[in-house]
Design an enzyme around this catalytic site. Sequence first.
Site, PDB file in Angstrom:
ATOM      1  N   GLU A  48      -5.979   3.877   5.914  1.00 35.83           N
ATOM      2  CA  GLU A  48      -5.468   3.724   4.555  1.00 35.83           C
ATOM      3  C   GLU A  48      -5.803   4.901   3.635  1.00 35.83           C
ATOM      4  OE1 GLU A  48      -7.124   1.030   1.431  1.00 35.83           O
ATOM      5  OE2 GLU A  48      -5.504  -0.276   2.074  1.00 35.83           O
ATOM      6  N   ARG A  57       0.826  -1.222   0.000  1.00 34.66           N
ATOM      7  CA  ARG A  57       0.000   0.000   0.000  1.00 34.66           C
ATOM      8  C   ARG A  57       0.861   1.273   0.000  1.00 34.66           C
ATOM      9  NH1 ARG A  57      -2.967  -3.571  -0.861  1.00 34.66           N
ATOM     10  NH2 ARG A  57      -5.104  -3.897  -0.097  1.00 34.66           N
ATOM     11  N   SER A  69     -10.947  -0.745   2.270  1.00 31.95           N
ATOM     12  CA  SER A  69     -10.412  -0.991   3.610  1.00 31.95           C
ATOM     13  C   SER A  69     -10.048   0.343   4.237  1.00 31.95           C
ATOM     14  CB  SER A  69      -9.157  -1.850   3.542  1.00 31.95           C
ATOM     15  OG  SER A  69      -9.467  -3.115   3.019  1.00 31.95           O
TER      16      SER A  69
HETATM   17  N1  EPU Z   1     -12.044 -10.683   8.808  1.00 29.59           N
HETATM   18  C1  EPU Z   1     -12.872 -10.484   9.887  1.00 29.59           C
HETATM   19  N2  EPU Z   1     -14.034  -9.795   9.687  1.00 29.59           N
HETATM   20  C2  EPU Z   1     -14.404  -9.299   8.468  1.00 29.59           C
HETATM   21  C3  EPU Z   1     -13.579  -9.526   7.377  1.00 29.59           C
HETATM   22  C4  EPU Z   1     -12.391 -10.203   7.556  1.00 29.59           C
HETATM   23  O1  EPU Z   1     -12.577 -10.897  10.981  1.00 29.59           O
HETATM   24  O2  EPU Z   1     -15.467  -8.680   8.374  1.00 29.59           O
HETATM   25  C5  EPU Z   1     -10.753 -11.366   9.014  1.00 29.59           C
HETATM   26  C6  EPU Z   1     -10.831 -12.834   8.774  1.00 29.59           C
HETATM   27  O3  EPU Z   1      -9.944 -13.466   9.676  1.00 29.59           O
HETATM   28  C7  EPU Z   1     -10.329 -12.971   7.350  1.00 29.59           C
HETATM   29  C8  EPU Z   1      -9.270 -11.896   7.310  1.00 29.59           C
HETATM   30  O4  EPU Z   1      -9.804 -10.844   8.111  1.00 29.59           O
HETATM   31  O5  EPU Z   1      -9.786 -14.217   7.085  1.00 29.59           O
HETATM   32  C9  EPU Z   1      -8.957 -11.370   5.925  1.00 29.59           C
HETATM   33  O6  EPU Z   1     -10.119 -10.803   5.369  1.00 29.59           O
HETATM   34  P1  EPU Z   1     -10.241 -10.425   3.812  1.00 29.59           P
HETATM   35  O7  EPU Z   1      -9.838 -11.578   2.954  1.00 29.59           O
HETATM   36  O8  EPU Z   1     -11.580  -9.832   3.577  1.00 29.59           O
HETATM   37  O9  EPU Z   1      -9.125  -9.360   3.585  1.00 29.59           O
HETATM   38  P2  EPU Z   1      -8.729  -8.047   4.400  1.00 29.59           P
HETATM   39  O10 EPU Z   1      -7.448  -8.293   5.080  1.00 29.59           O
HETATM   40  O11 EPU Z   1      -9.849  -7.510   5.187  1.00 29.59           O
HETATM   41  C10 EPU Z   1      -7.315  -7.154   2.404  1.00 29.59           C
HETATM   42  C11 EPU Z   1      -7.123  -5.840   1.707  1.00 29.59           C
HETATM   43  C12 EPU Z   1      -8.277  -5.567   0.760  1.00 29.59           C
HETATM   44  C13 EPU Z   1      -8.328  -6.691  -0.248  1.00 29.59           C
HETATM   45  C14 EPU Z   1      -8.490  -8.023   0.492  1.00 29.59           C
HETATM   46  C15 EPU Z   1      -8.399  -9.204  -0.442  1.00 29.59           C
HETATM   47  C16 EPU Z   1      -5.873  -4.396   3.180  1.00 29.59           C
HETATM   48  C17 EPU Z   1      -5.948  -3.282   4.162  1.00 29.59           C
HETATM   49  N3  EPU Z   1      -7.032  -4.787   2.685  1.00 29.59           N
HETATM   50  O12 EPU Z   1      -8.497  -7.037   3.177  1.00 29.59           O
HETATM   51  O13 EPU Z   1      -7.998  -4.362   0.083  1.00 29.59           O
HETATM   52  O14 EPU Z   1      -9.402  -6.506  -1.162  1.00 29.59           O
HETATM   53  O15 EPU Z   1      -7.428  -8.192   1.453  1.00 29.59           O
HETATM   54  O16 EPU Z   1      -7.067  -9.328  -0.882  1.00 29.59           O
HETATM   55  O17 EPU Z   1      -4.788  -4.874   2.861  1.00 29.59           O
HETATM   56  C18 EPU Z   1      -8.320  -2.004   0.221  1.00 29.59           C
HETATM   57  O18 EPU Z   1      -7.110  -1.894   0.396  1.00 29.59           O
HETATM   58  O19 EPU Z   1      -9.055  -0.969   0.180  1.00 29.59           O
HETATM   59  C19 EPU Z   1      -8.897  -3.318   0.081  1.00 29.59           C
HETATM   60  C20 EPU Z   1     -10.229  -3.494  -0.029  1.00 29.59           C
END
Ligand code: EPU
Length: 340
Positions: A335, A165, A239
Amino acid sequence: MKKPNFIQENVSLAPLTILRLGGAARFYADIADESALLEALAFAQTQSLALLILGGGSNLVIADTGFAGLALRIKPRGIHQQSDAVVTVAAGEPWDEFVAHCVAHNWAGIETLSGIPGLVGGTPIQNVGAYGQEVSATIQTVRAYDRVAQRFVHLSHAECGFAYRQSIFNTTARERYIVWSVTFGLRVNGTATWHYPDLQKRFTTQPSLHEVRAAVLDIRRRKGMVIDEADSDTRSAGSFFKNPSLSVDEFAALNERAANIPHYPNANQFKVPAAWLIEQAGFPKGFTAGRVAISTKHSLALVNRGGATTAELIALMRQIQDGVEKRFGVRLQPEPIFVG
Ligand code: EPU
């Protein structure tokens, strides 16, 4: 210098952001070509105006008091093929239309980045990433206007300084460059990326680029991460917090405070999902604070339920940061880009 006609005064910025928050820009212009950009910059310089470059407004939080400088939107669009799957894309091209174009041509490299809002010019700035790919893996060069050298320059991949990022555009050279076009090198007939757990669950054999794009769009929709104008629960800046990267010691300290913390090893660091920390700190999906809330579909997305102010959103952000820090000793970093 007289104000060029194409520069407007007191233009509300809220409609130009996905969150629909924030006040007006003192001056505003849509930039149609290079000469308009140079004219607008000259005007800003003579008036000592600060500059704000708007992309699709998907990652932007503007103060209620607005922006006292000159806000610009870089409008030119177009996808120009240089050779096989090397394409130069104008900054104003909608990102997801470019992804669809690549998938249709069977060019691999950005298929898991489907459904992300915003414009191509914004993608190198925060090195957009999702579902196992980051734009930095395919960006070859960035053409940008250099406000220090006062000319257009080409920045090589290495010069962009990409990390999670992050790039020079949002760190060391913040505000120096105005991204004008981006050159991507895709893989002709390349195989699709599908190692991210959410994708692996859906396929047993190598999926096509088209199948991965469709799967990512479906996953994102379920998480409220595809913008639907009619549904305020999806109007978020994606995010809102970065996933913290913890050192071995920091991760050990975190484990003293809770069991079974999900984590992903990443170069001597442990990446921990901010969404999980937020939920476990007592902020469930759908957590509401007046006119702002956590999305009912994903705990990393903050939404404007309608008629909110930026101050309310920032108050919710601080409440979450403080709550997570109190529970886990980790300070979440936002972010989006904050203006004013
Ligand atoms: N989780 C929760 N609650 C939720 C959603 C997720 O507890 O409501 C936990 C779970 O343990 C899950 C883990 O978070 O396994 C990962 O969740 P997710 O796959 O949805 O990914 P994220 O870490 O929340 C990141 C990026 C997103 C990107 C997704 C998929 C960042 C800050 N965010 O989200 O990017 O789409 O992975 O790769 O790195 C963005 O940067 O704006 C963005 C949307």
